[in-house]
Design a protein around this motif. Structure first.
Motif, short mmCIF file in Angstrom:
data_model
loop_
_atom_site.label_atom_id
_atom_site.label_comp_id
_atom_site.label_asym_id
_atom_site.label_seq_id
_atom_site.Cartn_x
_atom_site.Cartn_y
_atom_site.Cartn_z
N GLY A 17 -8.55 -2.36 11.72
CA GLY A 17 -7.41 -1.82 11.00
C GLY A 17 -6.26 -1.40 11.89
N ARG A 58 -9.71 1.48 3.02
CA ARG A 58 -8.66 2.10 3.84
C ARG A 58 -8.32 1.19 5.03
NH1 ARG A 58 -10.44 6.96 4.00
NH2 ARG A 58 -11.92 6.63 5.69
N THR A 59 -9.33 0.58 5.62
CA THR A 59 -9.10 -0.34 6.74
C THR A 59 -8.26 -1.52 6.27
OG1 THR A 59 -11.17 0.32 7.79
CG2 THR A 59 -10.24 -1.80 8.46
N ARG A 62 -4.64 -0.38 5.78
CA ARG A 62 -3.99 -0.17 7.08
C ARG A 62 -3.57 -1.51 7.69
NH1 ARG A 62 -7.11 3.35 11.20
NH2 ARG A 62 -5.09 3.25 12.18
N SER A 65 -0.53 -2.82 5.95
CA SER A 65 0.65 -2.05 6.33
C SER A 65 1.14 -2.43 7.73
CB SER A 65 0.31 -0.56 6.28
OG SER A 65 1.41 0.21 6.71
N TYR A 66 0.22 -2.48 8.67
CA TYR A 66 0.61 -2.83 10.05
C TYR A 66 1.11 -4.26 10.14
CZ TYR A 66 -1.39 1.47 12.00
OH TYR A 66 -1.65 2.78 12.32
#
Length: 118
Positions: A17, A58-59, A62, A65-66
């Motif tokens: 992530g 969540r990973t 992330r 998003s990144y």
């Protein structure tokens, strides 16, 4: 990453992530068993994800998003981003463990662009 110790899996998934593309590439190279159905490595990662769905979700978020922030200019869509392939392998491993399709918290992969398995 080559370790078959269950405690290592959490840290490798967490690193997936992160925003550093070289980390994703290293994970992909370091986990060749993810591509092999019924391999011990695939089972180990699938079991971890099945037991920790919120952590994996969540990973995934992330990573999306990144990739959008740092790599959209290079890959255009998330489905073309190298991390997308890794997440697909993780999801396949989890699906094998639970006997059902694992939920997706990312945009569709390039193969799913027609809406097939979102």
């Amino acid at each position: 990453m080559e370790s078959n110790e269950p405690w290592v899996v959490r840290f490798v998934v967490q690193l997936a992530g992160e925003y550093v593309l070289e980390i994703l590439e290293a994970i992909g190279r370091g986990l060749p068993g993810l591509a092999s159905p019924d391999s011990g490595q695939r089972r180990l990662y699938g079991e971890f994800i099945a037991r920790n769905p919120a952590f994996f979700a969540r990973t995934e978020r992330r990573m999306v998003s990144y990739s959008s922030c740092y790599y959209r200019w290079k890959y255009g869509t998330f489905g073309n981003y190298p991390g997308s392939v890794l997440l697909e392998a993780f999801r396949a491993a989890a699906s094998e463990q639970v006997g059902a399709r694992w939920p997706r918290h990312t945009p569709p992969s390039a193969d799913d662009a027609d809406g097939g398995s979102a």
